[in-house]
Design a protein around this motif. Structure first.
Motif, PDB file in Angstrom:
ATOM      1  N   PHE A 200     -10.751  14.215  -4.723  1.00 44.16           N
ATOM      2  CA  PHE A 200     -10.774  12.757  -4.756  1.00 44.16           C
ATOM      3  C   PHE A 200     -10.514  12.217  -3.346  1.00 44.16           C
ATOM      4  CE2 PHE A 200      -9.333  13.431  -9.291  1.00 44.16           C
ATOM      5  CZ  PHE A 200     -10.502  12.944  -9.873  1.00 44.16           C
ATOM      6  N   ARG A 205     -14.871   6.325  -5.975  1.00 41.97           N
ATOM      7  CA  ARG A 205     -15.479   7.632  -6.321  1.00 41.97           C
ATOM      8  C   ARG A 205     -16.948   7.715  -5.905  1.00 41.97           C
ATOM      9  NH1 ARG A 205     -10.533   8.778  -6.308  1.00 41.97           N
ATOM     10  NH2 ARG A 205      -9.346   8.659  -8.244  1.00 41.97           N
ATOM     11  N   LEU A 208     -18.075  11.195  -4.853  1.00 42.39           N
ATOM     12  CA  LEU A 208     -18.253  12.184  -5.919  1.00 42.39           C
ATOM     13  C   LEU A 208     -19.530  11.916  -6.706  1.00 42.39           C
ATOM     14  CD1 LEU A 208     -14.614  12.719  -7.256  1.00 42.39           C
ATOM     15  CD2 LEU A 208     -15.890  14.033  -5.548  1.00 42.39           C
ATOM     16  N   ARG A 209     -19.885  10.672  -6.863  1.00 43.98           N
ATOM     17  CA  ARG A 209     -21.146  10.367  -7.537  1.00 43.98           C
ATOM     18  C   ARG A 209     -22.337  10.810  -6.678  1.00 43.98           C
ATOM     19  NH1 ARG A 209     -18.311   5.658  -8.812  1.00 43.98           N
ATOM     20  NH2 ARG A 209     -19.588   4.303  -7.476  1.00 43.98           N
ATOM     21  N   SER A 235      -5.438  18.350  -9.123  1.00 40.10           N
ATOM     22  CA  SER A 235      -6.297  17.221  -8.757  1.00 40.10           C
ATOM     23  C   SER A 235      -7.754  17.631  -8.536  1.00 40.10           C
ATOM     24  CB  SER A 235      -5.749  16.519  -7.516  1.00 40.10           C
ATOM     25  OG  SER A 235      -5.729  17.398  -6.407  1.00 40.10           O
ATOM     26  N   GLN A 238      -9.640  17.999 -11.741  1.00 40.41           N
ATOM     27  CA  GLN A 238     -10.019  16.696 -12.290  1.00 40.41           C
ATOM     28  C   GLN A 238     -11.222  16.112 -11.543  1.00 40.41           C
ATOM     29  OE1 GLN A 238      -6.306  14.700 -11.786  1.00 40.41           O
ATOM     30  NE2 GLN A 238      -5.286  15.821 -13.439  1.00 40.41           N
ATOM     31  N   ALA A 239     -11.256  16.292 -10.227  1.00 42.55           N
ATOM     32  CA  ALA A 239     -12.403  15.824  -9.443  1.00 42.55           C
ATOM     33  C   ALA A 239     -13.673  16.577  -9.838  1.00 42.55           C
ATOM     34  CB  ALA A 239     -12.132  15.994  -7.954  1.00 42.55           C
ATOM     35  N   SER A 240     -13.541  17.881 -10.085  1.00 47.94           N
ATOM     36  CA  SER A 240     -14.687  18.688 -10.503  1.00 47.94           C
ATOM     37  C   SER A 240     -15.220  18.219 -11.851  1.00 47.94           C
ATOM     38  CB  SER A 240     -14.287  20.168 -10.591  1.00 47.94           C
ATOM     39  OG  SER A 240     -13.855  20.661  -9.340  1.00 47.94           O
ATOM     40  N   TYR A 242     -14.959  15.273 -13.061  1.00 42.61           N
ATOM     41  CA  TYR A 242     -15.588  13.965 -12.838  1.00 42.61           C
ATOM     42  C   TYR A 242     -17.049  14.153 -12.414  1.00 42.61           C
ATOM     43  CZ  TYR A 242     -16.309   9.258 -10.929  1.00 42.61           C
ATOM     44  OH  TYR A 242     -16.788   7.999 -10.663  1.00 42.61           O
ATOM     45  N   GLU A 245     -19.159  15.452 -15.328  1.00 46.02           N
ATOM     46  CA  GLU A 245     -19.450  14.390 -16.289  1.00 46.02           C
ATOM     47  C   GLU A 245     -20.604  13.515 -15.803  1.00 46.02           C
ATOM     48  OE1 GLU A 245     -17.288  10.406 -18.196  1.00 46.02           O
ATOM     49  OE2 GLU A 245     -16.081  11.945 -17.189  1.00 46.02           O
ATOM     50  N   HIS A 246     -20.629  13.221 -14.495  1.00 44.32           N
ATOM     51  CA  HIS A 246     -21.683  12.363 -13.960  1.00 44.32           C
ATOM     52  C   HIS A 246     -23.011  13.098 -13.791  1.00 44.32           C
ATOM     53  CE1 HIS A 246     -19.821   8.418 -13.052  1.00 44.32           C
ATOM     54  NE2 HIS A 246     -18.719   9.121 -13.191  1.00 44.32           N
TER      55      HIS A 246
END
Length: 374
Positions: A200, A205, A208-209, A235, A238-240, A242, A245-246
């Motif tokens: 993150f 974000r 990450l997108r 952390s 969780q970023a992975s 995210y 998911e996208h």
């Protein structure tokens, strides 16, 4: 006369479940052991850790709690010297407490008349000029100073540390080798792998997108499997998730995330199994270079660019200006040109791997009476 035995304290960001910093620790321990055997000095390392029990169990060393002043005092008083580093210890980007802590450890050791060795640190950014005097005063009393890039040396020069006292060496993790035996964890992949290390950074974000969009394009143009490698738990996991998911359900079967990995050499093995690595974490890129895995950098900090520059590489994009198209293009270029990349970069990587052991060589020579400091 027998082999001299020296107790050496190691101060760094240890015990926080950050694979990069744990790899720094493991690299220093192995380099000290190797140089000690070569030069006839036996070392008893004592690590200052936020989780001393776990650190002692993982690395087979003595450990003390880094946040208990009486314990730190006793540890330093009974030691023959202090190693500060490696990693980005002296910076105020993440807050104002970091520099006072690490300088405090150095000054305590110096007050106790113990030699202090700065081990391949990345210095800065330092936004608050009043810290300059703190760092200058402590460093000018050190027995040996090494930093991991020219930019760190230049910053120390602006603080008033003489240039001839500062040696530029690679990050110690460049010298880290694979373990001879490793028990596999998790799934065994049959498809060629693109490793991905994300974290993150921006509140929106957007970076990450952009990674998610780039990886979708890469999967459309290749038969790759995407393997997310969380370097800092929890952390990065969780970023992975995210990013996954996208990327959407369409690519679900072509993605996985590595299970929690405690030992840095096990994470090194994960990176070594990749065909290409996309990394936001500095040490994910260093792991890749050390295993001759082509890497694509996403820069959030000058230290990323400084490391890549040593190999003649530029980051594909930055967190300030995320660019999914540039990231996908560079990943696919390396995916289709792995062997050419290895041939081009191998001489520089081999040189960095050799040079990474120089601080340990100097420290051991100091205690063997063959090096008086820089």
């Amino acid at each position: 006369m027998g082999t001299p035995v020296k107790r050496i304290v190691l101060s760094g960001y240890y015990g926080f479940h950050n694979s990069g910093d744990e790899a720094v620790l493991q690299s220093i321990l192995l380099a000290l052991k190797e140089q000690g055997e070569r030069q006839g000095v036996t070392y008893v390392p004592v690590v200052l850790s936020i989780n001393p029990e776990e650190t002692a169990r993982t690395y087979g060393v003595e450990a003390a709690h880094r946040m208990r002043p009486a314990e730190v005092w006793r540890t330093l008083r009974g030691a023959d010297g202090l190693i500060s580093g490696g990693g980005s210890l002296l910076q105020d980007e993440t807050g104002t407490k970091t520099i006072p802590y690490y300088i405090g450890i150095i000054r305590l050791a110096q007050w106790l008349r113990k030699p202090v060795f700065i081990y391949s640190q990345g210095i800065g950014p330092v936004h608050r000029p009043f810290f300059y005097g703190w760092i200058r005063s402590a460093f000018n009393r050190c027995a040996f100073i090494s930093v991991r890039d020219d930019e760190s040396k230049a910053l120390l020069g602006r603080m008033g540390v003489p240039a001839d006292r500062v040696e530029v060496v690679p990050d110690p993790v460049m010298g880290l080798s694979l373990r001879e035996q490793r028990s596999p964890k998790g799934d065994t992949l049959t498809k060629p792998v693109i490793g991905v290390s994300v974290r993150f950074w921006n509140e929106d974000r957007l970076e990450l997108r952009a990674v998610a969009d780039a990886l979708k394009h890469v999967l459309e143009q290749s038969d790759a499997h995407i393997r997310f490698l969380p370097f800092h738990l929890p952390s990065d996991e969780q970023a992975s998730l995210y990013v996954m998911e996208h990327m959407g359900e369409l690519y679900k079967e072509r993605m996985s995330i590595a299970p929690p990995i405690d030992h840095p050499q096990d994470m090194l093995a994960e990176v070594a199994s990749c065909r290409v690595l996309v990394g936001m974490r500095l040490h994910s890129l260093i792991y890749a270079a050390g295993q001759f895995v082509p890497m694509v950098g996403v820069s959030y900090d000058p230290k990323i660019d400084q490391f890549l520059n040593r190999l003649g590489i530029k980051a594909a994009c930055s967190t300030q200006k995320p660019d999914a198209n540039a990231l996908a293009e560079e990943t696919l270029r390396l995916w289709n040109g792995v062997e050419a990349w290895k041939r081009e970069k191998q001489p520089a990587i081999e040189r960095l791997k050799v040079e990474a052991g120089r601080p340990a060589e100097r420290i051991v020579a100091y205690f063997a009476g063959r090096f008086k400091g820089n």
